[in-house]
Design an enzyme around this catalytic site. Structure first.
Site: not given
Length: 337
Positions: A194, A217, A269, A272, A295, A304
């Protein structure tokens, strides 16, 4: 404050276990640890007498918020942001008492926020902040009622549209950028980071062509390998912060000029998403991608999956038309002798 230091060096406990209109209890101690212990003991025994029904907690949400802020909130990285979310809830619900925070009240809050045009994902984050506050108070034995948020059904969130850059657009973007903005863009396109994670990097975060993102994050550091060329470009002969001259507003304007149809809110984003998309297009593993992006759930990464070359390719060969445009001839074989 429930505990305050007096001029003579002692500490005074001044609490109302049932709220600001309830019975006031005051006691002085020589040591702060004794004052804290007494405060917890008083609150626990007042609210947790097994032979009596628990008294209604009439403390206002704003009062509980202040206790949480002094205890934990002000020490958290995103404490001020979380406090803002809690204060919005407090204002909209008219600063309810703890016992008044019911599923009905929460539903009314959600409806009000939706009518204001707030997205379900934002409302869910608000509720998560409030839930975290009550969890912290319960763990610290400063709240003894039922957790008012736990078990509350969250709003259904719409899957956000993800925009990414093609190879041609990436080339145009890098040609339009310079300085630290260009270096951050190259790093994000190389690692899936990010913008904020990259902007806070220091020279010591890059060792042996591996970059470790510390301020993430999820608050969990993650390490991603980079090429020697990228490592040299961003960290060679540097100390301290790697990108002190990064200018996100300027980068955002450049991004919008290159990709004007980028979905709203996706500028930060886009790099990313571009990394993840091209990673899968080039045959990357979805599990590896999950680890690179950091994640916590594979479902986050699955957005994705459809970019993988082999994704659902059987739909072509196993459909009734077998990839053609006309139905194949059907031959019925007789089994009668």
């Amino acid at each position: 404050m429930a505990i305050k230091k007096l001029d003579d060096g002692r500490y005074e406990v001044d609490i109302r276990p049932t709220g600001r209109n309830g019975k006031r209890i005051r006691r002085k101690f020589d040591k702060k640890s004794e004052a804290v212990a007494f405060e917890k003991y008083t609150l626990y025994n007042h609210h947790n007498k097994e032979w009596l029904s628990k008294p209604t907690d009439k403390r206002r949400l704003s009062e509980l918020t202040q206790i949480w802020w002094d205890l934990k909130g002000k020490h958290e990285e995103h404490g001020k942001s979380n406090l803002g979310k809690i204060e919005i809830f407090t204002k909209i619900t008219n600063d309810p008492c703890a016992f008044q925070i019911t599923k009905s009240l929460i539903s009314q809050y959600c409806a009000t926020r939706r009518s204001q045009g707030i997205k379900p994902s934002s409302i869910n984050r608000d509720l998560t902040c409030i839930s975290g506050m009550f969890t912290a108070l319960i763990e610290a034995e400063l709240f003894f009622g039922e957790h008012p948020i736990r078990g509350t059904k969250r709003l259904k969130e719409e899957k956000p549209e993800t925009g990414y850059l093609t190879q041609e657009e990436i080339a145009l973007l890098l040609a339009a950028l310079d300085g630290d903005n260009k270096k951050i863009a190259i790093l994000c396109l190389s690692t899936g980071a990010r913008w904020g994670e990259a902007a806070r990097l220091k020279a010591e975060n890059i060792i042996h062509n591996r970059v470790t993102f510390v301020k993430t994050k999820t608050n969990k550091p993650r390490t991603v390998p980079i090429s020697e060329a990228v490592a040299k470009m961003i960290a060679d002969n540097k100390r301290g912060f790697l990108f002190p001259d990064a200018d996100y507003p300027r980068f955002r304007r450049t991004m919008k000029a290159i990709k004007p149809d980028l979905p709203m809110g996706q500028a930060t984003h886009a790099l990313r998403h571009s990394f993840a998309t091209h990673f899968m297009i080039n045959g990357g593993s979805i599990i590896t991608l999950q680890r690179i992006l950091g994640h916590t759930r594979i479902e986050q990464t699955m957005v994705y999956a459809h970019f993988a070359p082999e994704y659902l390719q059987d739909a072509i060969s196993l459909n009734p038309l077998r990839g053609g445009t006309e139905a194949e001839s059907v031959h019925t074989v007789s089994t009668v002798e």
